[in-house]
Design an enzyme around this catalytic site. Structure first.
Site, PDB file in Angstrom:
ATOM      1  N   LYS A 195     103.597  43.439  57.506  1.00 51.32           N
ATOM      2  CA  LYS A 195     103.242  42.723  58.731  1.00 51.32           C
ATOM      3  C   LYS A 195     104.005  41.405  58.831  1.00 51.32           C
ATOM      4  CE  LYS A 195      98.683  44.813  58.967  1.00 51.32           C
ATOM      5  NZ  LYS A 195      97.243  44.637  58.760  1.00 51.32           N
ATOM      6  N   HIS A 203      89.165  39.235  46.397  1.00 51.35           N
ATOM      7  CA  HIS A 203      88.162  40.282  46.571  1.00 51.35           C
ATOM      8  C   HIS A 203      86.827  39.602  46.841  1.00 51.35           C
ATOM      9  CE1 HIS A 203      91.324  42.143  44.154  1.00 51.35           C
ATOM     10  NE2 HIS A 203      90.939  43.282  44.687  1.00 51.35           N
TER      11      HIS A 203
END
Length: 126
Positions: free
Chosen positions: A54, A102
Site C-alpha cells: 500500500k 498485536h
C-alpha cells in the site's frame, strides 16, 4: 509514503490449520517461516507485506508480490524489511521503517518509505 494494514489473527489461524506450512509458503519465504512462532506472528507478517504494498501504491499483485518483500529480525528481535532489487529500483526506495503490533485478536503493521524522487505534485489542487 506510508502504508498500514490490519488483520484479524483468527483468519491466519484458520488458514494455518487448514493448509499448514503450504499456506505460509504462499506469502512467506523459508527463512520467514522459521521466524513464525504462532498464527499471530504470521498475521503480523501478512499485515506488513500488505502495508508495504500500500505504501508503494500498488497493493499485492503483478508489480509487487508477497515474495518481493522479506521480513527478518535484528539481533535484538526488531522486525525489518528486505526488498527484491527490482522493487528498490522500480520504486526508487532508499529506506523502509516498520512497526508491527498485536492487540487482542488483531495484528497491525505500519510501513513508512523514503524514496529518491518524492512526488512532485504532493497535494492535488481543485
Amino acid at each position: 509514503m506510508i502504508g498500514i494494514d490490519i488483520i484479524q489473527t483468527a483468519r491466519m489461524d484458520k488458514m494455518m490449520q487448514r493448509f499448514g506450512e503450504k499456506g505460509l509458503k504462499k506469502f512467506l519465504s523459508d527463512e520467514e517461516i522459521k521466524l513464525v512462532k504462532s498464527y499471530k506472528t504470521a498475521a503480523g507478517f501478512w499485515a506488513t507485506k500488505e502495508a508495504f504494498s500500500k505504501a508503494i501504491g500498488t497493493g499485492i499483485g503483478t508489480k509487487c508480490s508477497f515474495h518481493d518483500i522479506q521480513i527478518y529480525k535484528t539481533s535484538k528481535g526488531a522486525p525489518k524489511i528486505a526488498l527484491a532489487k527490482k522493487i528498490i529500483k522500480d520504486f526508487d526506495i532508499l529506506d523502509v521503517s516498520l512497526s508491527i503490533t498485536h492487540d487482542g485478536e488483531y495484528a497491525i503493521s505500519v510501513v513508512a518509505l523514503e524514496t529518491i524522487s518524492p512526488t512532485t505534485n504532493k497535494i492535488k489542487q481543485f
